[in-house]
Scaffold this motif. Structure first.
Motif, PDB file in Angstrom:
ATOM      1  N   VAL A  25       0.853  -1.191   0.000  1.00 34.84           N
ATOM      2  CA  VAL A  25       0.000   0.000   0.000  1.00 34.84           C
ATOM      3  C   VAL A  25       0.888   1.241   0.000  1.00 34.84           C
ATOM      4  CG1 VAL A  25      -1.813   1.274   1.217  1.00 34.84           C
ATOM      5  CG2 VAL A  25      -1.774  -1.237   1.313  1.00 34.84           C
ATOM      6  N   GLY A  26       0.552   2.195  -0.858  1.00 34.74           N
ATOM      7  CA  GLY A  26       1.296   3.454  -0.895  1.00 34.74           C
ATOM      8  C   GLY A  26       0.385   4.576  -1.323  1.00 34.74           C
ATOM      9  N   ARG A  27       0.825   5.781  -1.073  1.00 31.98           N
ATOM     10  CA  ARG A  27       0.037   6.946  -1.483  1.00 31.98           C
ATOM     11  C   ARG A  27       0.941   7.971  -2.146  1.00 31.98           C
ATOM     12  NH1 ARG A  27      -1.541   7.900   4.563  1.00 31.98           N
ATOM     13  NH2 ARG A  27       0.451   8.586   5.345  1.00 31.98           N
ATOM     14  N   GLY A  85      -5.648  16.498  -3.725  1.00 29.49           N
ATOM     15  CA  GLY A  85      -5.617  15.498  -2.669  1.00 29.49           C
ATOM     16  C   GLY A  85      -4.534  14.461  -2.853  1.00 29.49           C
ATOM     17  N   VAL A  86      -4.828  13.285  -2.376  1.00 37.15           N
ATOM     18  CA  VAL A  86      -3.880  12.178  -2.377  1.00 37.15           C
ATOM     19  C   VAL A  86      -4.579  10.963  -2.974  1.00 37.15           C
ATOM     20  CG1 VAL A  86      -2.560  10.623  -0.868  1.00 37.15           C
ATOM     21  CG2 VAL A  86      -2.693  13.051  -0.332  1.00 37.15           C
ATOM     22  N   VAL A  87      -3.842  10.187  -3.756  1.00 32.38           N
ATOM     23  CA  VAL A  87      -4.365   8.906  -4.234  1.00 32.38           C
ATOM     24  C   VAL A  87      -3.630   7.787  -3.504  1.00 32.38           C
ATOM     25  CG1 VAL A  87      -5.166   9.716  -6.478  1.00 32.38           C
ATOM     26  CG2 VAL A  87      -2.811   8.915  -6.241  1.00 32.38           C
ATOM     27  N   ASP A 109      -9.144   7.498  -4.990  1.00 31.92           N
ATOM     28  CA  ASP A 109      -9.029   8.870  -4.480  1.00 31.92           C
ATOM     29  C   ASP A 109      -9.394   8.892  -3.001  1.00 31.92           C
ATOM     30  OD1 ASP A 109     -11.826   8.829  -4.367  1.00 31.92           O
ATOM     31  OD2 ASP A 109     -12.087  10.178  -6.069  1.00 31.92           O
ATOM     32  N   GLU A 110      -9.444  10.078  -2.436  1.00 28.11           N
ATOM     33  CA  GLU A 110      -9.718  10.218  -1.004  1.00 28.11           C
ATOM     34  C   GLU A 110     -11.148   9.829  -0.634  1.00 28.11           C
ATOM     35  OE1 GLU A 110      -6.563  13.530   0.497  1.00 28.11           O
ATOM     36  OE2 GLU A 110      -8.332  14.299  -0.568  1.00 28.11           O
ATOM     37  N   VAL A 115      -9.752   5.236  -9.332  1.00 33.96           N
ATOM     38  CA  VAL A 115      -9.171   6.186 -10.285  1.00 33.96           C
ATOM     39  C   VAL A 115      -8.495   5.431 -11.431  1.00 33.96           C
ATOM     40  CG1 VAL A 115      -7.378   7.955 -10.542  1.00 33.96           C
ATOM     41  CG2 VAL A 115      -8.844   7.930  -8.503  1.00 33.96           C
ATOM     42  N   CYS A 116      -7.832   4.338 -11.090  1.00 31.56           N
ATOM     43  CA  CYS A 116      -7.041   3.597 -12.067  1.00 31.56           C
ATOM     44  C   CYS A 116      -6.910   2.145 -11.626  1.00 31.56           C
ATOM     45  CB  CYS A 116      -5.649   4.236 -12.161  1.00 31.56           C
ATOM     46  SG  CYS A 116      -4.470   3.415 -13.257  1.00 31.56           S
TER      47      CYS A 116
END
Length: 133
Positions: A25-27, A85-87, A109-110, A115-116
């Motif tokens: 997991v990463g952002r 924001g952050v994905v 997304d948040e 998103v992908c």
């Protein structure tokens, strides 16, 4: 966890939250990773996906025989635009074999909207002896 996995991931602002051969997991921030229309760049999504999938594949290779993993194929489908924001990306294995590891990476997304969706295949190899590096 580690801030990133290499100079490109660091430049993109990728932060690794969790890492193991079964789940990575990463952002990544959207700001600084956009295309001219202000949307998250598709290539940035691919960098996040390849970073997470490669970490999983590398951990699998280490677990198998102290090996390494190198990407050989990536594909991505971009489902929705993100402007701020952050994905967050979650990589899970589709196949973990002795020569190939394939991971699916879902980026959201948040608001937890997809998103992908990406798929990364890595070749799994034994590490070269220190004398050959």
């Amino acid at each position: 966890m580690a801030e990133s996995d290499g100079p490109l991931a660091e430049r993109m602002g990728i932060e690794i939250i969790e890492a193991g051969p079964d789940r990575v997991v990463g952002r990544m921030p959207v700001v600084g990773n956009t295309q001219p229309y202000g949307l998250l760049h598709g290539g940035a999504s691919c960098v996040l996906a390849e970073t997470l999938g490669s970490i999983g594949a590398a951990l699998h290779a280490i677990e198998l025989f102290g090996g390494i993993a190198v990407g050989v194929d990536i594909s991505a489908t971009h489902h929705r635009a993100v402007r701020a924001g952050v994905v967050t990306g979650v990589a899970t294995p589709l196949h973990r074999g002795g020569t190939i590891a394939t991971y699916e990476i879902v980026i959201t997304d948040e608001r937890d909207r997809r998103v992908c969706t990406a798929r990364l295949t890595c070749a799994v190899r034994r590490a070269a002896p220190a004398s050959e590096r």
